[in-house]
Scaffold this active site. Structure first.
Site, PDB file in Angstrom:
ATOM      1  N   SER A 136      11.747  19.537  81.140  1.00  0.00           N
ATOM      2  CA  SER A 136      12.533  19.581  82.006  1.00  0.00           C
ATOM      3  C   SER A 136      12.690  19.040  82.667  1.00  0.00           C
ATOM      4  O   SER A 136      13.207  17.769  83.158  1.00  0.00           O
ATOM      5  CB  SER A 136      11.444  20.147  83.998  1.00  0.00           C
ATOM      6  OG  SER A 136      12.493  20.281  84.523  1.00  0.00           O
ATOM      7  N   LYS A 162      14.052  22.013  79.191  1.00  0.00           N
ATOM      8  CA  LYS A 162      14.277  22.981  79.649  1.00  0.00           C
ATOM      9  C   LYS A 162      15.663  22.551  81.040  1.00  0.00           C
ATOM     10  O   LYS A 162      15.267  20.798  81.038  1.00  0.00           O
ATOM     11  CB  LYS A 162      13.166  23.519  80.835  1.00  0.00           C
ATOM     12  CG  LYS A 162      13.625  23.688  82.103  1.00  0.00           C
ATOM     13  CD  LYS A 162      12.621  24.221  83.614  1.00  0.00           C
ATOM     14  CE  LYS A 162      11.997  23.663  84.123  1.00  0.00           C
ATOM     15  NZ  LYS A 162      11.214  23.973  85.110  1.00  0.00           N
ATOM     16  N   LYS A 164      18.155  22.225  84.357  1.00  0.00           N
ATOM     17  CA  LYS A 164      18.418  22.492  85.703  1.00  0.00           C
ATOM     18  C   LYS A 164      19.243  23.684  85.366  1.00  0.00           C
ATOM     19  O   LYS A 164      20.639  22.659  85.123  1.00  0.00           O
ATOM     20  CB  LYS A 164      17.806  21.512  86.506  1.00  0.00           C
ATOM     21  CG  LYS A 164      16.411  21.170  86.584  1.00  0.00           C
ATOM     22  CD  LYS A 164      15.756  22.239  87.564  1.00  0.00           C
ATOM     23  CE  LYS A 164      13.948  22.472  87.372  1.00  0.00           C
ATOM     24  NZ  LYS A 164      13.439  23.031  88.204  1.00  0.00           N
ATOM     25  N   GLU A 214      14.953  30.813  84.480  1.00  0.00           N
ATOM     26  CA  GLU A 214      13.881  30.218  84.917  1.00  0.00           C
ATOM     27  C   GLU A 214      14.057  31.334  86.456  1.00  0.00           C
ATOM     28  O   GLU A 214      15.309  30.281  87.101  1.00  0.00           O
ATOM     29  CB  GLU A 214      13.318  29.713  85.288  1.00  0.00           C
ATOM     30  CG  GLU A 214      12.268  29.214  86.055  1.00  0.00           C
ATOM     31  CD  GLU A 214      10.899  27.877  86.055  1.00  0.00           C
ATOM     32  OE1 GLU A 214      11.619  26.667  84.827  1.00  0.00           O
ATOM     33  OE2 GLU A 214      10.455  27.397  86.546  1.00  0.00           O
ATOM     34  N   GLY A 291       4.783  22.583  86.056  1.00  0.00           N
ATOM     35  CA  GLY A 291       4.925  20.919  86.998  1.00  0.00           C
ATOM     36  C   GLY A 291       5.489  20.872  88.537  1.00  0.00           C
ATOM     37  O   GLY A 291       7.234  21.718  88.727  1.00  0.00           O
TER      38      GLY A 291
END
Ligand code: OSB
Ligand code: MG
Length: 370
Positions: A136, A162, A164, A214, A291
């Site tokens: 991430s 991933k 953000k 997400e 996580g």
């Protein structure tokens, strides 16, 4: 069995790099580690996955400390139990505070496995011996910096990336990543930064073949996500909307998303995690283990969780070195080419270094049975 002694450690660790999401930037993390001892001298470990401020979720480190100190630790010390599943019932009169509840449950499961001489993964019913790992990546002001971060992680072999996103750092960012990496398994995480007014904007992500988006909408919401999913081809993955078995059941019924990011803390422990796992498996909803920028103790639990069969997508259990100059477990978590071996040693399967733990502990408090 009964816990004979429980020590709460308040730990503070600085990450190698700041991590930025739509809700803020974190580099210094403080959190509670639970060390629980049974009458045979087995030690069970748990990590309470809070941050210093209640920005991701309503819980935060000092609040969870008080919840544990005043309510959960004294209660569990009085209670005799045979199976960790009983603790969720014991804690159920207290509303929410799932991250605090989950850390005792985590230590109980570790001890439960150690008492039988089996790994935590085996105790949980895990079937996979190795797991796939993703990474991430935080928001960066500078696109070149983000592309460098992606290149490094792709070269290391992580199985999915991933990124953000937040308003103003979304479609253009994804477009640029896809120009450089047309085919990598890629997803985005919005951490609740959008509303239904952004449907047209979010639809612009559809052409980029993202594995999922997400938590685009408000934490806790299931209704608006169901509406949004009707307009999007990209599957929605729920994170901050799933706090319980019932949330998962309702999300599946409403079609609020097609994938679930399981964070054990968020749902209140491993026993509840297992129930949600079985529900999702039955309903054909794939899962992966999220996580919370954990130290090795929380990460070790997440690795065991990911060994369960319905964790079919790569999770956020990256190497210790992705976060820390030095971790508090030995050996450190080391991902090889996007793959991790699930430890077969008893319990969490990693040794906690008492020396390193002490080095990062700001204060601690021990509770005894008597
Ligand atoms: O939304 O998944 C999230 C970190 C802190 C709080 C929330 C989230 C995250 C991450 C990082 O995405 C996952 C990790 O590498 O631990
Ligand atoms: Mg998330």
């Amino acid at each position: 069995m009964k816990f004979q002694e429980i020590t709460m450690h308040k730990v503070s660790m600085r990450m190698k790099n700041p991590f930025t999401t739509s809700f803020g930037t974190e580099q210094d993390r403080s959190f509670v580690i639970i060390e629980a001892i049974d009458e045979l001298g087995n030690i069970g470990w748990g990590e309470c996955v809070t941050s210093d401020s209640p920005l991701y979720i309503e819980e935060f480190t000092d609040g969870s400390w008080v919840m544990l100190e005043q309510f959960l630790v004294p209660l569990v010390l009085k209670h005799e139990w045979e199976h960790p599943d009983e603790l969720a019932d014991l804690f159920s009169p207290f509303k929410r505070n799932n991250l605090a509840k989950a850390v005792i449950d985590a230590a109980a499961w570790d001890i439960y496995a150690k008492r039988q001489g089996i790994s935590l993964a085996d105790a949980l019913g895990g079937t996979k011996k190795e797991i796939e790992v993703g990474v991430s990546l935080g928001i960066e002001d500078d696109m070149e910096k983000l592309l460098t971060n992606i290149k490094e992680k792709v070269d290391e072999g992580y199985k999915r990336i991933k990124v953000k996103i937040k308003p103003g750092k979304d479609v253009e960012v994804v477009k640029e990543i896809r120009e450089h990496y047309p085919a990598i398994p890629l997803m985005v995480d919005a951490n609740s930064a959008y509303t239904l007014d952004d449907i047209d904007l979010l639809k612009q992500l559809d052409p980029y073949n993202l594995m999922m988006i997400e938590q685009p909408l408000t934490a806790g919401d299931l209704i608006d996500h169901a509406e949004l999913q009707k307009h999007l081809e990209t599957p929605i993955c729920l994170d901050e909307s799933i706090h319980s078995y019932d949330d998962a059941r309702k999300a599946i019924q409403l079609g609020s998303g097609k994938i679930i990011n399981m964070k054990v803390g968020r749902v209140g422990g491993l026993s509840i995690m297992k129930k949600i796992h079985d529900l999702c498996e039955e309903a054909d909803i794939p899962m992966w283990c999220g996580g919370m920028l954990e130290s090795g103790i929380g990460r070790a639990h997440n690795i065991a969780v990911t060994s369960l069969a319905n964790f079919t997508l790569p999770g956020d259990t990256a190497s210790s070195s992705r976060y820390w100059h030095e971790d508090i477990i030995e050996p450190e978590v080391l991902v090889h080419n996007g793959i991790l071996q699930v430890p077969s040693e008893p319990g969490i399967g990693y040794n906690v270094s008492h020396e390193k733990l002490a080095k990062y502990t700001i204060y601690k408090k021990t509770f005894n049975l008597n």
